[in-house]
Structure formats: structure tokens, C-alpha cells
Design an enzyme around this catalytic site. Structure first.
Site, short mmCIF file in Angstrom:
data_model
loop_
_atom_site.label_atom_id
_atom_site.label_comp_id
_atom_site.label_asym_id
_atom_site.label_seq_id
_atom_site.Cartn_x
_atom_site.Cartn_y
_atom_site.Cartn_z
N CYS A 132 0.84 -1.20 0.00
CA CYS A 132 0.00 0.00 0.00
C CYS A 132 0.87 1.25 0.00
O CYS A 132 1.44 1.61 1.04
CB CYS A 132 -0.91 -0.02 1.23
SG CYS A 132 -1.83 1.50 1.45
N CYS A 135 -0.33 4.08 2.28
CA CYS A 135 -0.05 3.89 3.71
C CYS A 135 1.43 4.16 4.02
O CYS A 135 1.74 4.69 5.08
CB CYS A 135 -0.35 2.46 4.14
SG CYS A 135 -1.86 1.77 3.47
N ASP A 136 2.33 3.76 3.12
CA ASP A 136 3.74 3.67 3.51
C ASP A 136 4.69 4.59 2.74
O ASP A 136 5.88 4.67 3.11
CB ASP A 136 4.22 2.22 3.34
CG ASP A 136 3.44 1.27 4.25
OD1 ASP A 136 3.05 1.71 5.34
OD2 ASP A 136 3.23 0.12 3.86
#
Ligand code: NAP
Length: 305
Positions: A132, A135-136
Site C-alpha cells: 500500500c 499507507c507507507d
């Protein structure tokens, strides 16, 4: 307490089904084991859902769908579906926190990322291996990352990563990308992105954090060590259908099989969205499936009366 329908999953398919079923005056419960939004909860930009405004995000779009559900009286519960049994009037749905009664079920559990399956992937998951970018990506400011896959997701996420990483290498197993031409064009034009085609990742290495990968050229067999700080994997998806495949008809990849009205092989159980066997898995097709499933649930419930 008995429901007319229990929708399993709160992604675009489940939320659209909720809106349509509740507008049809049904008593509706949506159960979800994680957060609202399904896969697009991690999409930074949704630019192909008709009518979505510029810079529309996945969480923004699904939050609006959730609000619409609540405006029409849909109930939500944080529960995990385990199993269901048919009764004379409908189904008993078993969850990890008790049983629920309903006349019908709509399965809208979506799909989740597939893994590469190479050495080091599991061990370094969350330590530089990610599924993701939204997200990261922030952890990789000024660093070098590999993006694995050649589909729409890989290309979109590679473009997103250019806002953070200093260098992105797309590693794809064939000699041409699969993703949309407009994305391919943006990739070609972006100076931060390079490509290793005809290539797969054989190993991900690192001591606690990702430090390098070994890339195999599938045509020549040549192995190349490439230093990277992160590996973003986007090699497709698998359906979240484990809890249903013993009961419902599915294809060889475990996608649930329905007819055009979203009916499964069990009367009263419908399926909608990415968990279904279908040709295009998009927000627009998921919401359309949800609407069709809900309209058929409404007809089914009326016929029971
Ligand atoms: P996808 O289209 O199935 O692409 C998966 C990619 O991973 C393919 O390039 C595939 O290679 C590669 N791959 C599969 N297994 C692999 C393995 N073991 N090792 C290395 N590479 C592997 O999946 P997706 O990109 O997640 O997209 C899923 C669906 O969502 C698609 O219908 C897509 O169009 C849609 N989507 C749309 C948008 C958008 O329009 N905004 C955004 C995201 C996703 P091959 O090409 O050789 O098969």
C-alpha cells in the site's frame, strides 16, 4: 432482532447495496471486520469514478457513501462473518461475537493483494515490503524503491511514489505493461521512474529492513542484485471468499459465481463487487453490482411475504 438483509463488507459494493436496500425500506445491517471503504480506503486518487471531483480520494468517496447509508437508516457493526445456516425464513449468520438473523445475505467482501511468494517477502513485510503506497510512501522520502507488477495498480502507485521516493524501478515479468495507456504515458514521461521488463523478483534481502533485491531476467536467466530501500508489491488480487466457498459456487480462483442479478447458487444469498467472478473490478462496477444485488434482494424479500 431480524434483518431483511445483512451485507458482509463495507467497500463500495456493500455501501451501494446498503443505500439501495435501505431506500427500498428494508432493515439493513452492514457487518465489516476492518474499517469502512474496502480496498479504496488506501487509494489516494479516484479519477475515473464518474462525477467524482478532482483530487477525490478513496476514503473521501467511501465516507460519503457511509454517510448516505446512515441517512437512509443502515446499521453498521464491527463483526467478522464466520458461517451461515439456512432456516425456514432466511438465515442465521454466525459471527465471532454471536448470531444474527436475516432473510437474505449480500456478500461484498472484496479482494485483497496477492503476494509474490519470493524468499524474504514475508520476513520483511512491514520492514520495507509494502502492499500500500498510500499507507507507507511517506517512509521512503528520498529513498530508492522497487514497484513490482505492470497493471493499473502498480502504475498508479509508482506515480504516487514519485512524490516521495528519489528513484522508482518498476519490475514487470513481461516485455510490456498491462496498465492503462494514459498511465503508461505518464510513467514514460517521469524521470524518477525506470523499468526492468521481462523480470521477476527472486529474493528480497535485508537485515531487519529491506536492503536489496535479486532480480531474475526470465528470458536470459541472468540474476542481478539491485540495492533498494523498499519493495512495493502490486501483482493483482485474490478474493476474500474463504468463508463462503464451501457453500457458494466459485471459479478456479475462488471468485464467487453469480448470475446477472447477483444471485448465487443459494436462494437468498447474493454477491456483489470484487469478490465476484467478473471482467472489470472497479469502483463503478462494484457500486453497480451493489445496486443490482439490493434491488433483487428487495424483490426476493417481497416475494417471501
Ligand atoms: P492486475 O491488472 O491483475 O495486474 C497484476 C500485475 O501483476 C500484472 O502486470 C501481472 O503480470 C503481474 N503479476 C501477477 N502475478 C505476478 C507474480 N507472481 N510475479 C510478478 N508479477 C505478477 O491487478 P491490479 O493492477 O491490482 O488491478 C486489478 C483490477 O483493478 C484491474 O481490473 C485494474 O484495471 C483495476 N484497477 C483500476 C484502477 C483505475 O482504473 N484507476 C486502479 C487500480 C486497479 P501480467 O501482466 O504478466 O499478467
Amino acid at each position: 432482532m431480524s434483518y431483511d438483509t445483512i451485507i458482509v463488507g463495507a467497500g463500495p459494493a456493500g455501501l451501494a447495496a446498503g443505500i439501495y436496500a435501505a431506500r427500498g425500506a428494508l432493515k439493513v445491517l452492514i457487518i465489516e471486520k476492518g474499517g469502512i471503504g474496502g480496498q479504496i480506503a488506501t487509494s489516494w486518487e479516484i479519477e475515473n469514478y464518474p462525477g467524482s471531483p478532482p483530487n477525490s480520494t478513496g476514503p473521501g468517496l467511501t465516507e460519503r457513501m457511509r454517510q448516505q447509508c446512515e441517512e437512509f437508516g443502515v446499521e453498521f457493526a464491527n463483526k467478522t462473518y464466520l458461517d451461515s445456516q439456512k432456516t425456514a425464513t432466511g438465515f442465521i449468520v454466525e459471527t465471532e461475537s454471536g448470531k444474527l438473523e436475516t432473510r437474505t445475505i449480500i456478500v461484498a467482501t472484496g479482494a485483497e493483494p496477492r503476494l509474490i511468494g519470493c524468499k524474504g517477502e514475508q520476513e520483511l513485510r512491514g520492514m520495507g515490503v509494502s502492499y500500500c503506497a498510500t499507507c507507507d510512501a511517506n517512509f521512503f522520502k528520498g529513498l530508492k524503491v522497487a514497484v513490482i507488477g505492470g497493471g493499473d495498480t502498480a502504475l498508479e502507485e509508482a506515480l504516487y511514489l514519485t512524490k516521495f521516493a528519489s528513484e522508482i524501478i518498476i519490475i514487470h515479468r513481461r516485455d510490456e505493461l498491462r496498465g492503462a495507456k494514459i498511465l503508461q504515458q505518464r510513467i514514460q514521461e517521469n524521470e524518477k521512474i525506470s523499468m526492468m521488463l521481462d523480470s521477476v523478483v527472486a529474493e528480497i534481502n535485508g537485515n531487519g529492513l529491506v536492503e536489496s533485491i535479486v532480480v531474475k531476467n526470465v528470458k536470459t536467466g541472468e540474476m542481478t542484485a539491485v540495492p533498494v530501500d523498499g519493495v512495493f508489491v502490486f501483482v493483482g488480487q485474490k478474493p476474500n471468499s474463504e468463508a463462503f466457498v464451501a457453500q457458494l459456487e466459485s471459479d478456479t480462483q475462488n471468485y464467487l459465481i453469480t448470475d446477472d442479478e447477483m444471485r448465487t447458487n443459494i436462494a437468498g444469498i447474493f454477491a456483489a463487487g470484487d469478490v465476484r467472478r467478473k471482467s472489470l473490478r472497479q469502483v463503478v462496477t462494484a457500486t453497480a453490482d451493489g445496486a443490482i444485488a439490493a434491488v433483487n434482494v428487495i424483490k426476493y424479500v417481497e416475494e417471501l411475504k
